[in-house]
Scaffold this motif. Structure first.
Motif, PDB file in Angstrom:
ATOM      1  N   ASP A  52       0.797  -1.107   0.227  1.00 31.95           N
ATOM      2  CA  ASP A  52       0.138   0.272  -0.162  1.00 31.95           C
ATOM      3  C   ASP A  52       1.142   1.313   0.209  1.00 31.95           C
ATOM      4  N   GLY A  53       0.991   2.204  -0.565  1.00 32.00           N
ATOM      5  CA  GLY A  53       1.412   3.652  -0.556  1.00 32.00           C
ATOM      6  C   GLY A  53       2.345   3.083  -1.819  1.00 32.00           C
ATOM      7  N   ALA A  54       2.264   2.386  -2.740  1.00 30.24           N
ATOM      8  CA  ALA A  54       4.280   2.586  -3.286  1.00 30.24           C
ATOM      9  C   ALA A  54       3.554   3.129  -4.500  1.00 30.24           C
ATOM     10  N   VAL A  55       4.831   4.110  -4.571  1.00 30.65           N
ATOM     11  CA  VAL A  55       4.501   4.859  -5.912  1.00 30.65           C
ATOM     12  C   VAL A  55       5.350   4.067  -6.993  1.00 30.65           C
ATOM     13  N   ASN A  56       5.082   4.496  -8.299  1.00 27.87           N
ATOM     14  CA  ASN A  56       5.832   3.336  -9.663  1.00 27.87           C
ATOM     15  C   ASN A  56       7.535   4.308  -9.820  1.00 27.87           C
ATOM     16  N   PRO A  57       8.558   3.810  -9.465  1.00 28.66           N
ATOM     17  CA  PRO A  57       9.881   4.795 -10.096  1.00 28.66           C
ATOM     18  C   PRO A  57      10.259   4.992 -10.409  1.00 28.66           C
ATOM     19  N   HIS A  58       9.400   4.639 -11.916  1.00 29.35           N
ATOM     20  CA  HIS A  58      10.540   4.288 -13.710  1.00 29.35           C
ATOM     21  C   HIS A  58       9.879   5.164 -14.029  1.00 29.35           C
ATOM     22  N   THR A  59      10.265   6.968 -13.299  1.00 28.49           N
ATOM     23  CA  THR A  59       9.940   7.594 -14.204  1.00 28.49           C
ATOM     24  C   THR A  59      10.663   8.370 -15.153  1.00 28.49           C
ATOM     25  N   PHE A  60      11.835   8.154 -15.298  1.00 31.20           N
ATOM     26  CA  PHE A  60      12.799   7.917 -16.765  1.00 31.20           C
ATOM     27  C   PHE A  60      12.254   7.657 -17.700  1.00 31.20           C
ATOM     28  N   VAL A  61      10.914   6.014 -17.682  1.00 36.53           N
ATOM     29  CA  VAL A  61      10.685   5.842 -19.584  1.00 36.53           C
ATOM     30  C   VAL A  61       9.779   6.820 -19.489  1.00 36.53           C
ATOM     31  N   GLY A  62       9.413   8.231 -18.984  1.00 37.23           N
ATOM     32  CA  GLY A  62       8.252   9.119 -19.574  1.00 37.23           C
ATOM     33  C   GLY A  62       9.573  10.259 -20.332  1.00 37.23           C
ATOM     34  N   LEU A  63       8.380  10.790 -20.819  1.00 37.04           N
ATOM     35  CA  LEU A  63       8.820  12.036 -21.463  1.00 37.04           C
ATOM     36  C   LEU A  63       8.558  13.127 -20.884  1.00 37.04           C
ATOM     37  N   SER A  64       7.296  13.311 -19.919  1.00 45.25           N
ATOM     38  CA  SER A  64       7.292  14.779 -19.078  1.00 45.25           C
ATOM     39  C   SER A  64       8.036  14.437 -18.025  1.00 45.25           C
ATOM     40  N   THR A  65       7.491  13.264 -17.430  1.00 47.16           N
ATOM     41  CA  THR A  65       8.766  13.321 -15.522  1.00 47.16           C
ATOM     42  C   THR A  65      10.551  13.187 -16.279  1.00 47.16           C
ATOM     43  N   THR A  66      10.961  12.789 -17.570  1.00 46.19           N
ATOM     44  CA  THR A  66      11.957  13.173 -18.213  1.00 46.19           C
ATOM     45  C   THR A  66      12.419  14.719 -17.929  1.00 46.19           C
ATOM     46  N   ILE A  67      11.297  15.231 -18.724  1.00 48.39           N
ATOM     47  CA  ILE A  67      12.006  16.916 -18.649  1.00 48.39           C
ATOM     48  C   ILE A  67      11.809  17.476 -17.340  1.00 48.39           C
ATOM     49  N   GLN A  68      10.459  17.013 -16.557  1.00 43.54           N
ATOM     50  CA  GLN A  68      10.434  17.397 -15.379  1.00 43.54           C
ATOM     51  C   GLN A  68      12.276  17.577 -14.385  1.00 43.54           C
ATOM     52  N   LYS A  69      12.798  15.807 -14.159  1.00 45.79           N
ATOM     53  CA  LYS A  69      13.668  15.685 -13.913  1.00 45.79           C
ATOM     54  C   LYS A  69      14.836  16.348 -14.425  1.00 45.79           C
ATOM     55  N   VAL A  70      15.066  16.818 -15.475  1.00 47.36           N
ATOM     56  CA  VAL A  70      16.124  17.411 -16.133  1.00 47.36           C
ATOM     57  C   VAL A  70      15.819  18.694 -15.542  1.00 47.36           C
ATOM     58  N   TYR A  71      14.948  19.644 -15.943  1.00 49.35           N
ATOM     59  CA  TYR A  71      14.435  21.215 -15.045  1.00 49.35           C
ATOM     60  C   TYR A  71      14.949  20.572 -13.297  1.00 49.35           C
TER      61      TYR A  71
END
Length: 301
Positions: free
Chosen positions: A121-140
């Motif tokens: 319960d409460g676990a999040v998906n840690p694979h944000t590096f596979v997305g495009l918008s998430t990649t952009i946000q992390k680089v910012y």
């Protein structure tokens, strides 16, 4: 003839270059995608030091003495911090370094819940590096944090981040244009692993089921049979599975259900490379477009 003055200037130039190189910030990274991100932001203004040698599996990696030694050389470390590099968090804690700056790349990313039969319960998906918008946000985020650490190069870092973001926005735009007016509203997919949600959500694709109880853990015979029945009943069109990982049970599912198979890169295999995320994201997008066209044709037939 090479004058004494010219020789002195040459030696001074070499000394200055050496001093500059010696003063560079050492930035650590924990996973292959973060090497790409940091390199895109800092260029040659900093040295990038992987915490672990390439070729490891982050899902089952256990910290080693060499990791602690490498960490001592770092001024800054960029982490996933939400479950994919827990081994690194243990090393950072063991180092007990108050001077180490930890950049949490996902701190500003809207996170998806984790999926899978063994997810708590409460676990999040840690694979944000596979997305495009998430990649952009992390680089910012990385660029903004580096601007605080190294204000002299702040404009350089932020300009590089904007340039990198533009590359990924163009990728997404081109994929959307390729899909055109294709009706994919009824597309239903399953995945072997809880890794692709951030990419799929950007194209309105919902994941009906995740097959692996945990990454790299094959389902039991009963779990596999339940999955086969679910695929049959749900009318799932496509099963996405992972490159570079053995998925022997996938063939069983394909034979039992007739589901179409497509493979995505997980982006955490292979050497540390500056262009890794860009190249493998483009390949994943091509795969996704192909799968969406297949699903649309299947629904229309």
């Amino acid at each position: 003839m090479f004058s004494l003055k010219a020789a002195s200037l040459f030696i001074l130039s070499l000394f200055s270059s050496f001093s500059y190189a010696a003063d560079k910030i050492n930035i650590g990274i924990t996973l292959q995608p973060y090497y790409s991100y940091v390199k895109a932001v800092v260029g040659d203004k900093a040295e990038i030091l992987p915490l672990v040698d390439a070729g490891f599996n982050p899902h089952n990696y256990q910290p080693q003495p060499n990791d602690l030694r490498r960490l001592r050389e770092m001024d800054v470390i960029v982490v996933n911090g939400i479950g994919h590099d827990d081994f690194a968090m243990k090393v950072i804690q063991a180092a007990n370094r108050s001077d180490l700056v930890v950049i949490e790349a996902n701190k500003d990313v809207p996170l998806l819940p984790a999926m899978g039969q063994s997810v708590g319960d409460g676990a999040v998906n840690p694979h944000t590096f596979v997305g495009l918008s998430t990649t952009i946000q992390k680089v910012y985020t990385i660029a903004n944090e580096m601007a605080k650490i190294d204000p002299e190069n702040a404009r350089y870092y932020r300009a590089n981040a904007r340039k990198y973001a533009t590359t990924f926005r163009k990728m997404k735009h081109n994929a959307m244009m390729t899909l055109g007016d294709l009706d994919t509203a009824g597309m239903t997919v399953a995945t072997t692993h809880n890794a692709y949600g951030y990419l799929l959500q950007e194209f309105g694709v919902d994941v009906a089921t995740v097959i692996e109880p945990a990454h790299g853990v094959e389902p039991s015979a009963s779990q596999l049979q339940e999955t086969i029945e679910k695929i049959r009943k749900s009318g799932i069109d496509v099963l996405f599975y992972e490159l570079n990982m053995p998925n022997r049970y996938v063939d069983t599912i394909e034979k039992a259900t007739g589901v179409q198979l497509y493979r995505f890169s997980h982006m955490t295999h292979g050497p540390y490379e500056a262009k890794k995320v860009e190249i493998e994201t483009r390949e994943n997008l091509n795969t996704l477009v192909e799968a969406m066209k297949f699903a649309a044709e299947k629904k229309g037939s």
